[in-house]
Design a protein around this motif. Structure first.
Motif, short mmCIF file in Angstrom:
data_model
loop_
_atom_site.label_atom_id
_atom_site.label_comp_id
_atom_site.label_asym_id
_atom_site.label_seq_id
_atom_site.Cartn_x
_atom_site.Cartn_y
_atom_site.Cartn_z
N VAL A 746 1.03 -1.51 -0.05
CA VAL A 746 0.27 0.33 -0.11
C VAL A 746 0.77 1.47 0.03
O VAL A 746 0.10 2.42 -0.15
CB VAL A 746 -0.94 0.16 1.32
N PHE A 751 0.87 1.39 -5.97
CA PHE A 751 -0.23 1.13 -5.31
C PHE A 751 -1.30 2.94 -4.99
O PHE A 751 -2.11 2.89 -5.31
CB PHE A 751 -0.47 0.80 -4.40
N LYS A 752 -0.43 3.57 -5.07
CA LYS A 752 -0.65 5.05 -5.37
C LYS A 752 -1.08 5.94 -6.61
O LYS A 752 -1.81 5.61 -6.67
CB LYS A 752 0.73 5.68 -4.61
N CYS A 755 -4.51 4.34 -7.34
CA CYS A 755 -5.18 4.40 -6.01
C CYS A 755 -5.68 6.28 -6.67
O CYS A 755 -6.65 6.58 -7.14
CB CYS A 755 -5.11 5.02 -4.66
N ALA A 756 -4.61 6.52 -7.23
CA ALA A 756 -4.77 7.50 -8.26
C ALA A 756 -5.57 7.56 -9.44
O ALA A 756 -6.95 8.31 -9.37
CB ALA A 756 -3.84 8.01 -8.67
N GLY A 758 -8.13 5.30 -9.65
CA GLY A 758 -9.19 5.08 -9.17
C GLY A 758 -9.96 5.93 -8.53
O GLY A 758 -11.11 6.59 -8.92
N ALA A 759 -9.02 7.23 -8.31
CA ALA A 759 -9.99 8.18 -7.62
C ALA A 759 -10.13 8.56 -9.11
O ALA A 759 -11.04 9.87 -9.13
CB ALA A 759 -8.97 9.19 -7.12
#
Length: 1009
Positions: A746, A751-752, A755-756, A758-759
Motif C-alpha cells: 500500500v 499502489f499510489k 489509487c490515483a 481509481g480516484a
C-alpha cells in the motif's frame, strides 16, 4: 614580667624567621612525594559493574577498542560498556577460553587461546585460524610480539615459533637455535636489536637472528621481561625483580634482586609500575630502590595484578583476577600531606605557593611539593594578604599580623574586642592608612587601626560574609540576604535586587582591576558602574555556590563553586563584558571529580576558597583537602574519539550495521545505537548526529549514545554521527550507516498510481452521475415549465379566447340587426375587426406557450422574424444587428433575453410612432448584450418615474427577467429623440459553455461595440 616579655619576643622572632627564611632556619618537614592517589584518578570495574574477571591480557586495536582476554571470554570496552564477543566482525572465535591478545600496528587483532591452544587473526572483516597444521606449537599461547623486521614471534606451552611477514605458516624455533624444548613465556627486543626469550628455567638472548641463543644472567626462572627507558632489560620471577644481563658478570657474583614484586611494566614517561600482589607501586625510575624513598602505593580492586597496558590517550590499565582497573592522570593535583586539613583557609605566599591554616592549629607555607615551613601554632578561620604583602590571620580570639614593615616583621597579636570574643573572624580587607577591616561572625564589621578597634555602624544587621577593598579606600561588603554595601568616604550605598543583584548569599567579592566580581549562592555577577550584570553559562549553567574567583594574566576567569572549578576563556569573557544587558551567556570548561578535584567550595567559612599564587598557580580549598592547577599548563587529550554506529533496533529486534541494511516493511520507529572510543573521560564525550532526509540540522544529544526516530516513511536513509572528547577535539570522520525501509504494497508507487487512477475513475463516474442527475433535473424543470405553459394555454383557450369568441358572436348578431349604411354598423364592424386582432394575438400567445423555441440557438432568427412581422403591420423600418461570434445560451437565459427583446420591439412598433427601430444582439467574451433603439416620441416622464403605466406590466416584466439574469434593465428616453432599452448579462449567467475569443477578435468586438 620582663622575662615573660623577653620570651615572647624571642618566640615571635623565631616564628618570623620561619616565615622569612624557612629553608635556612625553620627546618621544615621534608617534602612528601605525591602519592598515586593524588596524581591519578583510579576507577575499577568488577563483576558488580558487569565487567569481566580474571583479565589475562589487554590490547588496544588501531580503531580505539580496548580488548580484554578474560577467563570468561573475549570482551571489548569503549569506556562505558563491556561487550562479550563470541565473534569478531561476524567471524566466530575458535574458543571462548582466550589467553593473550596482540593488536597489530597496521590494524587487526590476534587472539591466542588457552585450553587446546590455537591462534586467530581478525583483520578487515576476515578471519584466519592457525593450529598444529600451520606449524603452531601445542598448548596455551602465552604472548605475542612483533620483531623490528616485521616477524611475529609467539610463545606457547610447547615452545617458541615465528611467522614471517605475509607468511601463512609458523616456524618453530628450538634446539637448532640453542633453545631447550620447554615452555616459552615471553619474547623481547631491546634497543640494540638483541632478542631476549624467557623460557621455563631461565632467560636466553642473542645479538641477532643469525646467531644461536645463549643463557642470560641471572639464571633464574623468569616469568616476564620488561624494557626500561634507559635500554636495560628487567625480569621478574614470582617474587623478585632482577636486572638482566646477556651474560654473567665477572667473578660469578650471586644474583641479587633489585626490587621485590611479581611483575613490572614501564609507561611512556619512563615510570615503572611494579606489581605486588593486590597492590601497585609506581616508581619514577627503576634504580630508585633505596629505602628512604617513600613508595607510591595504591590498592587494586582486591585481585591479583596480571596484565598491563597504556592506551593511546595515556591511561594505564591493569587487569586483575577480580576485574579491571584504570589510572587516569589528574589535571588538578592534591597537595601531598600525610594529615588532612580541617576546613583550611588559604592566602597567597610571597613568590609562590600559599599560606594555609585550619582549625587543627597550624599556619604553614605550602607549595606543590608539600610543606615549606610553618609560622603560627594557632587556629585560623580566615587569612588575608594585604597589598603590602602582609599576612593577616584571624580566629575566634584574635587577629595576627605576620610580616611586613611595621614591627620589623615580628608577628603581632591583636585580641578581638570583648563583644566579639569567641566569634570567628569571617573576612578581612585593607583599610586606608594601614588599618584593617575585620568582619566577625554575629558581631559585625570592625576597623582595626593603631591597635584600636572601632565598630562600623549604619550597616545591615548581619555580619559581612566577604570584603573587598579598592585602592582609594572604598570598601565593598557582601551579606547573606542578596545585599552588597559600599563604604566610600563615610558614605554608605546599598545594592540589591533593584540594582540587578541576583546571587542570593554573597560568598565572594573579587577586584579585577576596576571591575568588581560577585560570587554567591545562586550565581555570579559583575558591577558595571551602575548595576550588576549576571553571568550565565551555556545551556542554563548558573555557576552556583561560587566562593572563590580569580582571573589570570591571560584574561581567563576561574570560578570555584559547588559544582566544581569552572574556566571561562578570555575570548568568551571579553565580548560578554562589552554587551550592555542584564545577563550574558558564555561557553565554559568544567573541572570536577573526573579531573582529580575532591570536595567542593566552602559555603560558609573559610573564604575565599580559590586564590591565585604569585607564580600563577591556582589553589582551591575544600573541606579537608587543597588542590592546585597550573592554568598555563593544563594537560589536554589530543586524541579524537573514534565514532562507531553499533546497530539499529526496531522494537525488540536488533540489526547489525552491515552494508546494504534493509529493515522490515512497515518500520516507522527505530533506535540507533552509537558510541565513541574514548577511554579517558567517556562521561564527557559529546555527540552530534543527523538523519539525512529527516533532520534539517545536526542534533545535539549531549552525552546520550542513542538516537530515536518515529513516523519514518519508506525510503533510503543515511545516519551520520560525530563526537568530541573531553577537550572538544572532534572526530575527523563521521560514522555513517545507510539503511533502507522498503514500502509495503500500500506504500508502493504502483499502489499510489492505482489509487490515483481509481480516484480519477471514481471522479469520472461521479461526474457522469452528476451530469445525468443535472440533466434529469433540467429535463424535469423543462417538462414542468412545458406543462405550466400548456396549462396556461388551455386556460387562455378555454376561458379568455372562448369568451372573446362568444363576445364576437354576440357582436356579429348585433351587426346583422343594424342598418347597413348606419354609423353604428360601421362602429360595430370596427370593433369586430379589433376583436379579430385581439383573438389572433391570443392565439399567437397560446401557440408560443405550447411551442418551446430553442432560444439559446435561434435568438437572431426569432428576432428577425418578429421584426419582419411587426414591420408589415406598422409603418416603421427594422434593422437587426449581430456582433461577435454567436454561441449557445442557457435555456433560461435565452428565454429571458427573447422576451425582453420581444416586449421592447412590441412597445417600439406600437407606441413609439418611430420611423426606424434597431435591435442589436452582441456576443462578447465576458458578456451578452441586447439593445433595442428607436427614434420615436419617447416615454413620458411620469412613466419613467413610476416604471410603468397603470394596468400595463411590460416594463415590470422586463425588469424581473433582467433580475433573473443577475443584471438590471437600462432604460433611456427623451421626448422626440427616441427610446433605448439595454441589458447586459455576464458570460457565466448567459453562455451554456464558457465563451472564448482570441485577443484580436475580442479587441475587434469591443471596437465594434
Amino acid at each position: 614580667m620582663n622575662l615573660v616579655r623577653a620570651m615572647s619576643l624571642l618566640y615571635a622572632a623565631l616564628l618570623c624567621g620561619c616565615l622569612l627564611c624557612p629553608a635556612a632556619s625553620a627546618q621544615p618537614s621534608p617534602s612528601v612525594p605525591p602519592r598515586l592517589q593524588e596524581q591519578f584518578t583510579h576507577t575499577g570495574w568488577s563483576a558488580l559493574d558487569n565487567g569481566p574477571t580474571d583479565v589475562l591480557g589487554i590490547a588496544q586495536t588501531s580503531d580505539g577498542w580496548l580488548w580484554l582476554a578474560a577467563g570468561t571470554g573475549l570482551y571489548r570496552f569503549d569506556g562505558k560498556r563491556f561487550e562479550r564477543m563470541d565473534s569478531v566482525d561476524g567471524n566466530t572465535l575458535l574458543s571462548s577460553n582466550v589467553r593473550t591478545l596482540y593488536a597489530s600496528p597496521e590494524g587487526g587483532l590476534w587472539v591466542g587461546y588457552r585450553m587446546g591452544g590455537g591462534l586467530s587473526h581478525f583483520y578487515n572483516g576476515r578471519a584466519r585460524h592457525y593450529g598444529a597444521g600451520e606449524g603452531l606449537p601445542g598448548g596455551a599461547i602465552n604472548s605475542m610480539v612483533r620483531a623490528p623486521d616485521g616477524t611475529l614471534w609467539l610463545t606457547a606451552r610447547d615452545g617458541l615459533a615465528r611467522l614471517a611477514g605475509g607468511g601463512g605458516r609458523f616456524e618453530i624455533v628450538g634446539a637448532e637455535a640453542g633453545l631447550p624444548q620447554r615452555r616459552a613465556r615471553q619474547v623481547l627486543f631491546d634497543r640494540t636489536g638483541r632478542q631476549w626469550v624467557a623460557m621455563q628455567g631461565g632467560v636466553y638472548s642473542r645479538p641477532d637472528g643469525d646467531e644461536p641463543f645463549q643463557p642470560a644472567w641471572p639464571r633464574r626462572d623468569i616469568s616476564a621481561l620488561a624494557l626500561a627507558p634507559d635500554g636495560t632489560v628487567w625480569g621478574s620471577d614470582a617474587d623478585k625483580i632482577y636486572r638482566m644481563l646477556p651474560q654473567a658478570p665477572a667473578g660469578q657474583q650471586p644474583a641479587r634482586p633489585a626490587l621485590h614484586g611479581n611483575g613490572m611494566h614501564f609507561d611512556r614517561d619512563g615510570n615503572m609500575w611494579l606489581f605486588r600482589g593486590g597492590d601497585v607501586e609506581r616508581r619514577p625510575n627503576p634504580t630508585a630502590a633505596s629505602g628512604h624513598d617513600a613508595p607510591q602505593l595504591l590498592e587494586l580492586g582486591g585481585g591479583l595484578a596480571q596484565s598491563f597496558l597504556q592506551d593511546r590517550e595515556g591511561n594505564v590499565w591493569i587487569g586483575t583476577s577480580a576485574g579491571l582497573d584504570r589510572f587516569r592522570r589528574n589535571r588538578l593535583l592534591t597537595l601531598p600531606l600525610h594529615a588532612q586539613f580541617n576546613y583550611p583557609a588559604i592566602a597567597p605566599a610571597p613568590g609562590g605557593g600559599i599560606w594555609a591554616g585550619d582549625r587543627v592549629g597550624m599556619l604553614r607555607a605550602l607549595g606543590p611539593d608539600g610543606v615549606r615551613g610553618s609560622v603560627l601554632d594557632d587556629q585560623a578561620s580566615a587569612l588575608y594578604r594585604d597589598p603590602h604583602g602582609v599576612l593577616w590571620a584571624g580566629n575566634a580570639n584574635a587577629v595576627w599580623r605576620v610580616g611586613g614593615r611595621a614591627g620589623a616583621g615580628v608577628p603581632t597579636r591583636y585580641p578581638l574586642p570583648p563583644q566579639a570574643q569567641s566569634y570567628e573572624v569571617q573576612a578581612m580587607s585593607a583599610a586606608p592608612d594601614g588599618g584593617l577591616w575585620v568582619s566577625v561572625v554575629r558581631a559585625g564589621l570592625y576597623l582595626l587601626k593603631d591597635g584600636q578597634w572601632r565598630h562600623q555602624g549604619g550597616l545591615p544587621g548581619e555580619f559581612p560574609t566577604s570584603l573587598a577593598g579598592e585602592a582609594d579606600g572604598t570598601l565593598w561588603a557582601g551579606y547573606i540576604r542578596n545585599r552588597i554595601t559600599r563604604i566610600r568616604s563615610r558614605q554608605i550605598t546599598h545594592y540589591g535586587t533593584e540594582q540587578g543583584l541576583e546571587v542570593g548569599i554573597v560568598l565572594a567579592l573579587y577586584r579585577d582591576g576596576e571591575r568588581l566580581w560577585v560570587g554567591g549562592e545562586r550565581g555570579v555577577a559583575w558591577f558595571d558602574g551602575g548595576r550588576f550584570v549576571t553571568l550565565h553559562g551555556r545551556q542554563g549553567e548558573a555557576f552556583r555556590g561560587v566562593s572563590g574567583i580569580a582571573r589570570t594574566a591571560l584574561g581567563d576567569l576561574w570560578l570555584f563553586g559547588t559544582e566544581g572549578l569552572s574556566r571561562i576563556g578570555a575570548d568568551q569573557l571579553e565580548p560578554a563584558l562589552r554587551r550592555p544587558q542584564p545577563s550574558v551567556e558564555v561557553d565554559y570548561e568544567r573541572f570536577d571529580a573526573h579531573d582529580g578535584l575532591l570536595g567542593a567550595a566552602s559555603q560558609l567559612r573559610p573564604m575565599p576558597s580559590l586564590v591565585m599564587a604569585d607564580d600563577g598557580l591556582l589553589w582551591m580549598a575544600s573541606a579537608n583537602r587543597i588542590n592546585w592547577i597550573d592554568p598555563s599548563r593544563i594537560s589536554r587529550n589530543p586524541v579524537p574519539p573514534q565514532v562507531l554506529v553499533q546497530g539499529v533496533a526496531v522494537g525488540e529486534q536488533r540489526y547489525s550495521p552491515l552494508p546494504g541494511l534493509e529493515l522490515p516493511k512497515s518500520t516507522s520507529g527505530l533506535r540507533l545505537d552509537f558510541t565513541a572510543l574514548n577511554l579517558s573521560m567517556p562521561e564527557r564525550v559529546r555527540f552530534r548526529y543527523r538523519l539525512d532526509g529527516v533532520d534539517l540540522d545536526w542534533q545535539d544529544p549531549g552525552a546520550r549514545r542513542q538516537a530515536f526516530y518515529t513516523n519514518l516513511a519508506p525510503g533510503s536513509y543515511r545516519f551520520r554521527v560525530v563526537a568530541a572528547n573531553e577537550d572538544g577535539v572532534w572526530s575527523p570522520r563521521e560514522a555513517e550507516l545507510a539503511f533502507v525501509i522498503p514500502p509495503t504494497f500500500v506504500q508502493t508507487l504502483w499502489f499510489k498510481l492505482l489509487c490515483a487512477l481509481g480516484a480519477v475513475a471514481a471522479l469520472g463516474l461521479l461526474y457522469r452521475w452528476r451530469l445525468r442527475e443535472v440533466t434529469r433535473q433540467l429535463r424535469q424543470r423543462i417538462e414542468e415549465r412545458a406543462d405550466e405553459r400548456e396549462r396556461i394555454a388551455r386556460a387562455l383557450h378555454d376561458t379568455f379566447l372562448q369568451s372573446v369568441q362568444g363576445l364576437m358572436l354576440r357582436m356579429h348578431t348585433l351587426l346583422v340587426r343594424l342598418p347597413p349604411d348606419g354609423e353604428a354598423r360601421a362602429l360595430v364592424e370596427k370593433i369586430l375587426d379589433q376583436s379579430d386582432q385581439v383573438l389572433a394575438e391570443g392565439r399567437n400567445q397560446v401557440n408560443g406557450l405550447r411551442n418551446v423555441n430553442q432560444y439559446q440557438h435561434d435568438l437572431q432568427r426569432l428576432f428577425g422574424e418578429l421584426g419582419q412581422q411587426l414591420r408589415e403591420q406598422h409603418a416603421a423600418s427594422f434593422v437587426l444587428i449581430v456582433t461577435g461570434q454567436p454561441a449557445a445560451l442557457k435555456d433560461d437565459a435565452g428565454e429571458h433575453l427573447y422576451h425582453i427583446g420581444r416586449e421592447a420591439l412590441l412597445n417600439a412598433f406600437r407606441h413609439a410612432s418611430a420611423g426606424r427601430i434597431e435591435l442589436e444582439l452582441g456576443y462578447g467574451a465576458d458578456h451578452v448584450t441586447l439593445q433595442v433603439r428607436d427614434n420615436g416620441n419617447g416615454i413620458a416622464d411620469t412613466i419613467m418615474a413610476d416604471g410603468s403605466r397603470p394596468g400595463h406590466w411590460g416594463l415590470t416584466g422586463m425588469r424581473e427577467r433582467a433580475a433573473k439574469l443577475g443584471t438590471t434593465l437600462e432604460l433611456w428616453s427623451r421626448p422626440s429623440l427616441g427610446t433605448a432599452v439595454r441589458i447586459t448579462a455576464s458570460a457565466a449567467a448567459a453562455y451554456a459553455v464558457q465563451h472564448k475569443l482570441s485577443p484580436l477578435r475580442r479587441w475587434l468586438t469591443r471596437e465594434a461595440a
